[in-house]
Design a protein around this motif. Structure first.
Motif, PDB file in Angstrom:
ATOM      1  N   GLU A  68       9.923 -14.837 -32.011  1.00 55.73           N
ATOM      2  CA  GLU A  68       9.238 -16.058 -32.751  1.00 55.73           C
ATOM      3  C   GLU A  68      10.089 -17.258 -32.298  1.00 55.73           C
ATOM      4  N   VAL A  69      11.211 -17.467 -32.326  1.00 57.43           N
ATOM      5  CA  VAL A  69      11.796 -18.760 -32.126  1.00 57.43           C
ATOM      6  C   VAL A  69      12.802 -18.403 -30.834  1.00 57.43           C
ATOM      7  N   LEU A  70      12.610 -19.257 -29.922  1.00 53.26           N
ATOM      8  CA  LEU A  70      13.745 -19.148 -28.755  1.00 53.26           C
ATOM      9  C   LEU A  70      15.134 -19.605 -29.148  1.00 53.26           C
ATOM     10  N   GLY A  71      16.116 -18.809 -29.331  1.00 52.92           N
ATOM     11  CA  GLY A  71      17.511 -19.287 -29.673  1.00 52.92           C
ATOM     12  C   GLY A  71      18.567 -18.319 -28.777  1.00 52.92           C
ATOM     13  N   VAL A  72      19.711 -18.755 -29.281  1.00 51.95           N
ATOM     14  CA  VAL A  72      20.868 -18.211 -28.314  1.00 51.95           C
ATOM     15  C   VAL A  72      20.554 -16.567 -28.171  1.00 51.95           C
ATOM     16  N   ASP A  73      20.411 -15.889 -29.483  1.00 54.22           N
ATOM     17  CA  ASP A  73      20.365 -14.359 -29.676  1.00 54.22           C
ATOM     18  C   ASP A  73      19.002 -13.807 -29.808  1.00 54.22           C
ATOM     19  N   THR A  74      18.054 -14.815 -29.572  1.00 55.79           N
ATOM     20  CA  THR A  74      16.677 -14.447 -29.798  1.00 55.79           C
ATOM     21  C   THR A  74      15.696 -14.899 -28.570  1.00 55.79           C
ATOM     22  N   PRO A  75      15.717 -14.169 -27.476  1.00 56.02           N
ATOM     23  CA  PRO A  75      14.791 -14.507 -26.449  1.00 56.02           C
ATOM     24  C   PRO A  75      13.426 -14.277 -26.785  1.00 56.02           C
ATOM     25  N   ILE A  76      12.345 -14.641 -25.963  1.00 53.97           N
ATOM     26  CA  ILE A  76      10.827 -14.475 -26.093  1.00 53.97           C
ATOM     27  C   ILE A  76      10.378 -13.850 -25.069  1.00 53.97           C
ATOM     28  N   THR A  77       9.236 -13.171 -25.128  1.00 57.27           N
ATOM     29  CA  THR A  77       8.438 -12.496 -23.995  1.00 57.27           C
ATOM     30  C   THR A  77       7.016 -13.075 -24.157  1.00 57.27           C
ATOM     31  N   LEU A  78       6.500 -13.819 -23.062  1.00 54.72           N
ATOM     32  CA  LEU A  78       5.174 -14.213 -22.917  1.00 54.72           C
ATOM     33  C   LEU A  78       4.444 -13.278 -22.121  1.00 54.72           C
ATOM     34  N   LYS A  79       3.246 -13.285 -22.422  1.00 54.59           N
ATOM     35  CA  LYS A  79       2.382 -12.034 -21.493  1.00 54.59           C
ATOM     36  C   LYS A  79       0.898 -12.623 -21.298  1.00 54.59           C
ATOM     37  N   TRP A  80       0.557 -12.309 -20.138  1.00 52.48           N
ATOM     38  CA  TRP A  80      -0.810 -12.720 -19.488  1.00 52.48           C
ATOM     39  C   TRP A  80      -1.413 -11.571 -18.690  1.00 52.48           C
ATOM     40  N   ASP A  81      -2.453 -11.046 -19.083  1.00 56.53           N
ATOM     41  CA  ASP A  81      -3.368 -10.015 -18.293  1.00 56.53           C
ATOM     42  C   ASP A  81      -4.504 -10.845 -17.490  1.00 56.53           C
ATOM     43  N   ASN A  82      -4.353 -10.636 -16.242  1.00 58.60           N
ATOM     44  CA  ASN A  82      -5.656 -11.328 -15.576  1.00 58.60           C
ATOM     45  C   ASN A  82      -6.930 -10.660 -15.508  1.00 58.60           C
TER      46      ASN A  82
END
Length: 609
Positions: free
Chosen positions: A157-171
């Protein structure tokens, strides 16, 4: 110190000035552009052309920037929040395009906003990082994510020191792309790009990263640049251990024709490196994995007024049913010596050289290291500069001792030298012969007094570089009105030298030149007192020049960083004290103005008794 020595000092100073002016007016030529270049373009209508990749990993075309007309305010965003950073990234293209530095304010004024490093398209000076894939074997441009691809958040939800984020895109043609972004406690982002091949055929594509800055005005100027000759602002490329620095003006010169594609400077990196933009105190840098092979490029798109640096990695071949990924890093923050040194220890090649140490780097680096450690003990940069001066003077004391003894002897011989001058008249050869005989008789080395002066020249410029370019001096307080040692003295007679609660004249104005502060005044006085202990030139013109020098320097350095003036005042004061005490220890009895009065000369030598 006789005429020869004075001429030596003047010649040395003038030679140094000539070299300085030469490098400013005629800088070394930039390395020639390699034949294998990346051409980075955008279409007239704003539609972005995605890069194309060959099996060898070379790039035929890459993107220049995000579409100008994209409504950034309406695009979904993911918040960035760490102890030292705040901002957001756009799901349109997955661009990291809004970043503020929590620890730094734009000024020392109360309520001043924090520094903004990155800003999205549509702002006054857009500056952002974006990532994507260059299409290769079996892949069309529309099948890979580019600068305007609409990503969705798969995790976080929030990009922080211990909280990575993952984005996704399907073509929707069998390829699924993910981008995992994490950030550490300082300024380093890690970006892992992956592609999952759900088709029945092998595909190839090359991952890239781009930093883009939008210029303004007719010439594509960037706001906030210092444009000072001792400071590099522009592109930095570390390629296989070799650092290349390209000013923004030189980047603009890459352009062939505003109506044609812009030409890029390309660097083939085989054993690791990085590329990015550097300002006075801030930096953004694309950093592939340690030891990675990649291409780095720098360019300027004259039509859109966009500066760009990029890294393009070799093409990845993805088999049916397989997933491939690559991780790169992005530094976006302040050029703090300790922080950058830690990243270098973790494998970022020669990252400490991203700080502009200058020509005298062999002096600048150790001087800063010493100043940094003194400040760690004292906790006040002003007193640390004075402490640094004491240590430098202590190191140079053995040389200074011989010099001051020699100058004391020369000062005692001043009446005899004046007598020789009167006796010789216009016969300079006769005068020189007489002076050489006098030096030989009194066992005086006239050149000994010049060494400390010559030693001070590179030390002074190195310290000036340290105070001017390092962020550790930015807004560093000392006491009272001196709350920013990287800025000129804020005092003047107009505010009773800091006693009244308002600032003096603005720097770089005529009023500031006339109504100088207390530090330049102390500098002029300290130079004048120190000069009084030295033997006066026998030549009237030289004597006049040296007599005016303290007051010329007083006004000239009035607009310099106050930390540098503090150093010079401390240096002059210590030098005067050392020289005065050494003269007395040798039997000379000068008064506070350096005058050796009759009846107070050096004690008679033993061999004269």
């Amino acid at each position: 110190m006789d005429d020869q020595n004075k001429n030596l000092i003047l010649a040395t100073a003038l030679s140094f000035l000539v070299i300085l002016v030469w490098f400013v007016l005629f800088p070394p030529p930039e390395p020639a552009t390699t034949p294998d270049q990346a051409e980075i373009t955008a279409t007239e209508g704003g539609e972005i052309q995605t890069p194309s990749a060959q099996d060898t990993g070379s790039v035929g075309e890459a993107t220049a920037a995000a579409e100008e007309t994209l409504p950034e305010a309406a695009a979904p965003r993911v918040q960035i929040d760490t102890p030292r950073l705040t901002g957001s990234l756009s799901l349109s293209g997955g661009r990291i395009d809004e970043l503020f530095l929590k620890d730094y304010k734009v000024s020392i004024d109360e309520g001043a906003p924090i520094v903004e490093l990155l800003s999205p398209v549509g702002s006054d000076s857009a500056y952002y990082a974006l990532y994507g894939w260059a299409p290769g074997t079996g892949v069309a441009g529309a099948d890979v994510p580019g600068p305007n691809t609409p990503w969705s958040v798969e995790q976080g939800e929030v990009l922080g020191v211990d909280t990575p984020i993952t984005l996704k895109w399907d073509n929707e043609n069998g390829l699924t792309f993910r981008r995992m972004i994490s950030v550490d406690e300082n300024y380093m982002f890690s970006v892992t790009q992956s592609v999952e091949n759900n088709t029945q055929a092998e595909v190839g594509m090359a991952p890239y990263g781009i930093l883009a800055r939008h210029g303004i005005g007719e010439d594509g100027d960037l706001p906030g640049l210092k444009n000072f000759f001792i400071l590099h602002e522009g592109v930095m490329v570390m390629a296989d251990g070799v650092l290349d620095e390209i000013d923004y003006g030189d980047v603009r010169d890459f352009d062939i024709d505003p109506n044609e594609r812009a030409q890029a400077e390309v660097f083939q990196v085989s054993e690791g490196g990085w590329v990015g933009f550097t300002d006075h105190y801030w930096m953004t840098t694309l950093i592939p994995e340690e030891g990675a092979t990649f291409k780095a490029a720098a360019k300027y798109d004259a039509r859109r007024k966009i500066y760009q640096t990029e890294t393009v990695l070799p093409t990845l071949t993805v088999a049916p049913g397989a997933t491939e990924e690559v991780t790169t890093r992005l530094f976006a923050g302040a050029k703090e010596w300790e922080t950058i040194r830690e990243y270098q220890a973790e494998g970022v090649q020669k990252f400490i050289d991203s700080i502009d140490w200058g020509w005298f780097y062999f002096l600048t680096k150790p001087i800063f290291w010493l100043l940094h450690n003194i400040n760690a003990l004292i906790g006040n940069m002003g007193w640390s500069i004075i402490g640094l001066t004491l240590i430098i003077k202590a190191i140079l004391f053995p040389l200074a001792f011989k010099s001051y003894v020699s100058m004391a002897k020369m000062k005692e011989l001043q009446p005899q030298m004046e007598a020789l001058k009167e006796a010789a008249g216009d016969d300079r050869q006769k005068m020189q012969q007489g002076m050489m005989e006098l030096y030989k008789k009194e066992k005086v080395n006239p050149a000994a007094g010049c060494l400390p002066i010559l030693m001070q020249i590179p030390i002074f410029f190195s310290l000036y570089k340290v105070i001017f370019v390092t962020i550790e001096l930015r807004q560093a307080p000392w006491f009272g009105p001196f709350q920013d040692l990287s800025a000129p003295d804020p005092t003047s007679i107009m505010n009773l030298f800091g006693l009244l609660p308002f600032a003096g004249p603005q720097p770089d104005t005529l009023m500031a030149l006339i109504f100088i502060g207390i530090l330049p005044l102390l500098l002029g006085i300290s130079m004048w007192l120190q000069q009084k202990l030295n033997p006066a030139p026998t030549d009237a013109t030289q004597a006049m020049i040296f007599a005016w020098m303290p007051w010329v320097f007083m006004f000239m350095l009035g607009s310099f960083a106050s930390g540098l003036v503090v150093y010079w005042i401390a240096n002059n004061t210590i030098t005067f004290t050392q020289q005065y005490l050494i003269m007395r220890s040798q039997g000379y009895k000068p008064d506070v103005f350096g005058n050796i009065k009759s009846g107070f000369k050096r004690a008679a030598k033993t061999d004269d008794k």
